[in-house]
Design an enzyme around this catalytic site. Structure first.
Site, PDB file in Angstrom:
ATOM      1  N   GLY A 352      48.189  32.745  36.611  1.00  0.00           N
ATOM      2  CA  GLY A 352      48.992  33.649  35.818  1.00  0.00           C
ATOM      3  C   GLY A 352      48.209  34.929  35.541  1.00  0.00           C
ATOM      4  N   PHE A 353      46.898  34.815  35.573  1.00  0.00           N
ATOM      5  CA  PHE A 353      46.077  35.929  35.130  1.00  0.00           C
ATOM      6  C   PHE A 353      45.406  36.703  36.247  1.00  0.00           C
ATOM      7  CE2 PHE A 353      45.668  32.820  31.543  1.00  0.00           C
ATOM      8  CZ  PHE A 353      46.663  33.417  30.795  1.00  0.00           C
ATOM      9  N   GLY A 354      45.604  36.294  37.464  1.00  0.00           N
ATOM     10  CA  GLY A 354      44.952  37.048  38.520  1.00  0.00           C
ATOM     11  C   GLY A 354      44.672  36.166  39.713  1.00  0.00           C
ATOM     12  N   LYS A 355      43.988  36.733  40.677  1.00  0.00           N
ATOM     13  CA  LYS A 355      43.713  35.997  41.902  1.00  0.00           C
ATOM     14  C   LYS A 355      42.417  35.199  41.769  1.00  0.00           C
ATOM     15  CE  LYS A 355      45.919  39.298  44.980  1.00  0.00           C
ATOM     16  NZ  LYS A 355      45.699  40.226  46.098  1.00  0.00           N
ATOM     17  N   VAL A 356      42.391  34.077  42.450  1.00  0.00           N
ATOM     18  CA  VAL A 356      41.193  33.245  42.430  1.00  0.00           C
ATOM     19  C   VAL A 356      40.651  33.122  43.846  1.00  0.00           C
ATOM     20  CG1 VAL A 356      40.206  31.066  41.689  1.00  0.00           C
ATOM     21  CG2 VAL A 356      42.269  31.911  40.586  1.00  0.00           C
ATOM     22  N   LYS A 371      37.472  34.285  39.542  1.00  0.00           N
ATOM     23  CA  LYS A 371      38.775  34.711  39.071  1.00  0.00           C
ATOM     24  C   LYS A 371      38.701  36.193  38.796  1.00  0.00           C
ATOM     25  CE  LYS A 371      41.712  31.778  37.262  1.00  0.00           C
ATOM     26  NZ  LYS A 371      42.316  30.787  36.418  1.00  0.00           N
ATOM     27  N   ASP A 467      47.451  27.613  27.125  1.00  0.00           N
ATOM     28  CA  ASP A 467      48.194  27.566  28.378  1.00  0.00           C
ATOM     29  C   ASP A 467      47.912  26.273  29.128  1.00  0.00           C
ATOM     30  OD1 ASP A 467      50.029  28.433  30.221  1.00  0.00           O
ATOM     31  OD2 ASP A 467      48.629  29.717  31.306  1.00  0.00           O
TER      32      ASP A 467
END
Ligand SMILES: *[C@@H]1O[C@H](CO)[C@@H](O)[C@H](O)[C@H]1NC(C)=O
Ligand SMILES: *[C@@H]1O[C@H](CO)[C@@H](O)[C@H](O)[C@H]1NC(C)=O
Ligand SMILES: *[C@@H]1O[C@H](CO)[C@@H](O)[C@H](O)[C@H]1NC(C)=O
Ligand SMILES: *[C@@H]1O[C@H](CO)[C@@H](O)[C@H](O)[C@H]1NC(C)=O
Ligand SMILES: *[C@@H]1O[C@H](CO)[C@@H](O)[C@H](O)[C@H]1NC(C)=O
Ligand SMILES: *[C@@H]1O[C@H](CO)[C@@H](O)[C@H](O)[C@H]1NC(C)=O
Length: 654
Positions: A352-356, A371, A467
């Protein structure tokens, strides 16, 4: 008879000297926390929260004194002969700039515990220009000097010396120590690492010995030995302690532990048992060389400055708070290398917060997950980064470990342990490649519960995850469940406008009260945990658009089945009936309890863990009265009362 009289007079004499320690118990201070009242401090000296004694801070030209607050008898009053004494202490000199320490510290015996009029800098807080060399002043010291003072004929900037009423040493040697095999090893006093020192005075042999070591063991051979009778130098009773100073160059001088004994041997310290030093800081030392001469040099200088300014801008200068951070800071370059320039091929997924990205640390080959976030607000990012410091100190076997971080302008990179088996959602939704067995699911649920209990109750402060969902549960190589992304939702709640808070979370896991209050709590985490429980058992998402209308909302469907006595119908059909029925009922019931509409009716994580471990039986679940009345509902909730044998369940959609 006359002997008796002498003894009597002696006792009277002692009784009158009430500030003098007559019956000396050996001093043994493993850190100074418990003896704050027994130390008299002045100048910059202070005892820090963790018990470290700091004699100076990093300010220029200051001094610090720390003496044991009572005088100690150093002489036989009858014979006038000095007693033997022995001391061991662990100190550390942490210079502001690597290898440039100023000025050192001294173990000190003195008739004053304040040393009024003493100077900092090369005087080590012991003497001043007037009294230096004067014999009416009783000062004996063993100096650990990190600066070479020509005035005092210092041998180098890293030596140990014995001083008597003077800053000029009677004898001094370069700092070193003897190994067990009697080999001599150099020792850098300004290394910033703890060093143990022993000073032993033998009044029979009239000999003083000094030993040093970076370890806990007292070396057999002294590094400095001097024949000296202290009887004429010491007064009857003296203060004993430490003095230290800084000059143009500064260091923080610490004493970690101190033991002292008269007519006996002082106990040594085990280095590991002492308070720890503050994290050492990597500092960028910019040395500017000014060369005046040909225009060429000037032009070159300008070009170099432009280049440096650009480099520094790119490096996004390390700020003070960043140095306090627990996990390590990686350089952006290092992480780019680790992920091969953030190649799409290394992409593990989109959170949800960005690419890993998957990566491998260049030097040690450790696999990592990186991340990568972009954030609209630099301020928000900065504020959040200070929280990494605390998040990074969270350690639990059921949490994904945060190894470090990096920041470049508006971008934040977090480095985690790589979890080879990916996230839990890939094993339960849609068409998973591997179907988890019942025991594996039960184990993962317990793992997550134990990680969440740690966040809520077992760490030094409450951490709300915000979350929890299958996508944030990662599986390590042994399929242990580990929670990831703890605390991160906070970053996104803040957004660019600090006044509004966005509700962050994932549909189906969001507790109903969150949409109203917007304030996450431990019980909204429990709600999400309940949703996770149900989906792991049922093998579907909390809201399933593809399902039949009566099955759309998972928790409602489970509740309906529960009421009709067919609860086991909801268990994931892909298990082919291979599951433990008692355990399944336990997990489903618990899932329903956590999904309660009323926040206070949800059990605490502590309770949940006990239910899962079978230590406490679950209460009976009873449907709530039709009319929902908030206050009555709260009165009937399970708020930790062990005797209650039932609890009301308020389905979400009524
Ligand atoms: C420290 O001071 C307290 C009273 O302030 C006293 O009871 C205690 O014995 C002292 N300890 C030492 C080691 O001097
Ligand atoms: C360091 O000590 C000096 C002298 O006591 C004091 O004035 C100064 O504020 C201290 N600095 C810090 C950073 O604590
Ligand atoms: C002090 O010295 C006298 C005479 O030498 C001796 O008898 C006595 O035992 C000594 N006292 C102590 C406490 O050492
Ligand atoms: C030394 O001790 C004697 C008593 O034993 C005392 O009168 C004198 O003031 C002391 N000297 C200093 C400098 O404190
Ligand atoms: C040096 O210290 C002595 C004793 O405390 C004091 O009387 C004197 O004024 C000091 N000298 C200077 C130059 O500060
Ligand atoms: C060393 O100590 C003695 C007293 O024991 C003293 O006379 C002498 O001046 C001191 N200083 C040096 C540099 O030797």
């Amino acid at each position: 008879m006359s002997q008796k009289l002498t003894l009597f007079l002696f006792l009277i004499f002692l009784a009158n000297q009430n500030h003098v320690l007559t019956q000396l118990d050996d001093l043994y201070f493993q850190g100074f926390n418990h003896v704050r009242n027994n130390m008299s401090l002045n100048g910059a000296a202070e005892i820090e929260k963790n018990g470290l004694l700091s004699l100076t801070n990093n300010s220029k030209s200051i001094l610090g004194h720390a003496f044991y607050s009572h005088q100690i008898k150093f002489k036989n009053s009858t014979s006038g002969k000095a007693f033997s004494f022995s001391t061991a202490f662990v100190f550390a000199v942490v210079p502001k700039y690597p290898n440039l320490g100023g000025h050192g510290l001294a173990f000190t015996l003195s008739t004053s515990n304040e040393l009024p009029g003493a100077f900092p800098r090369k005087y080590l807080g012991l003497l001043n220009t007037t009294v230096a060399g004067s014999f009416s002043y009783h000062i004996f010291s063993v100096e650990f000097d990190t600066h070479k003072d020509y005035d005092f004929f210092d041998i180098n900037d890293n030596h140990v010396g014995v001083n008597i009423n003077s800053m000029i040493s009677n004898k001094s040697v370069p700092a070193a120590y003897f190994l067990l095999n009697s080999e001599k090893e150099e020792l850098d006093l300004t290394s910033g690492n703890p060093i143990q020192a022993w000073v032993d005075y033998d009044s029979v042999k009239n000999q003083l010995e000094v030993r040093l070591s970076p370890s806990s063991t007292k070396p057999i051979y002294p590094i400095l030995s001097i024949d000296i009778d202290l009887s004429s130098i010491l007064n009857d009773s003296m203060y004993v302690g430490f003095s230290s100073s800084t000059g143009m160059l500064t260091s923080t001088h610490y004493v970690l532990g101190w033991s002292f004994s008269v007519n006996g041997e002082a106990k040594s310290f085990s280095m590991s048992s002492l308070p720890s030093l503050p994290e050492t800081k990597d500092l960028l030392v910019l040395v500017v060389c000014v060369s005046v001469g040909s225009t060429f040099v000037i032009i070159l200088g300008i070009a170099v400055s432009f280049y440096l300014v650009r480099k520094i801008k790119d490096a996004d200068m390390i700020e003070g708070w960043e140095l306090q951070v627990g996990p390590r800071r990686f350089s952006y370059q290092e992480l780019r290398e680790a992920t091969r320039g953030f190649r799409e091929k290394e992409l593990l997924g989109f959170g949800g917060f960005g690419k890993v990205y998957k990566g491998t640390l260049p030097n040690c080959g450790t696999p990592i997950a990186v991340k990568r976030f972009c954030h609209e607000s630099k301020q928000g990012l900065r504020e959040f980064s200070t929280e990494i410091a605390s998040i990074g100190r969270l350690r639990h076997k059921n949490l994904v470990r945060l190894l470090g971080w990096s920041r470049l302008r508006g971008e934040l990179l977090l480095v985690y342990d790589f979890m080879p088996n990916g996230s839990l959602d890939k094993y339960i939704f849609e068409e998973p490649k591997t179907i988890l067995k019942w025991e594996q699911r039960f184990k993962i649920v317990k793992d997550v519960a134990s990680g969440l209990l740690y966040l809520h109750e077992e760490w030094e402060q409450t951490v709300i995850h915000r979350d929890i969902k299958a996508g944030n549960v990662l599986l390590d190589s042994e399929l242990n469940g580990r929670l990831g992304d703890f605390g991160l939702a906070k970053l996104y709640e803040r957004g660019s406008n600090p006044i509004t808070t966005k509700v962050v979370g994932t549909l189906g896991y969001l507790a109903p009260e969150l949409t109203k209050t917007g304030k996450p709590t431990t019980s909204s985490d429990v709600f999400a945990f309940g949703a996770l429980l149900l989906e792991v058992i049922c093998g579907r998402r909390p809201i399933e658009p593809k399902a039949l209308p009566e099955e759309l909302i998972l928790v409602d469907w489970v509740w309906d089945k529960w009421k009709s006595g067919a609860i086991l119908d909801v268990v994931d059909p892909r298990l082919n009936g291979e599951f433990d029925e008692t355990e399944a009922v336990l997990l489903l019931k618990l899932g329903l309890m956590c999904s309660n509409y009323v926040p206070r009716a949800r059990p605490l994580m502590r309770k949940i863990v006990r239910y899962l471990e079978g230590e406490v039986a679950l209460p009976e679940l009873v449907a709530a009265p039709d009319v929902y009345d908030g206050e009555n509902a709260d009165a009937n909730t399970d708020s930790g009362d062990e005797c209650k044998d039932h609890m009301y369940f308020y389905p979400q959609s009524t």
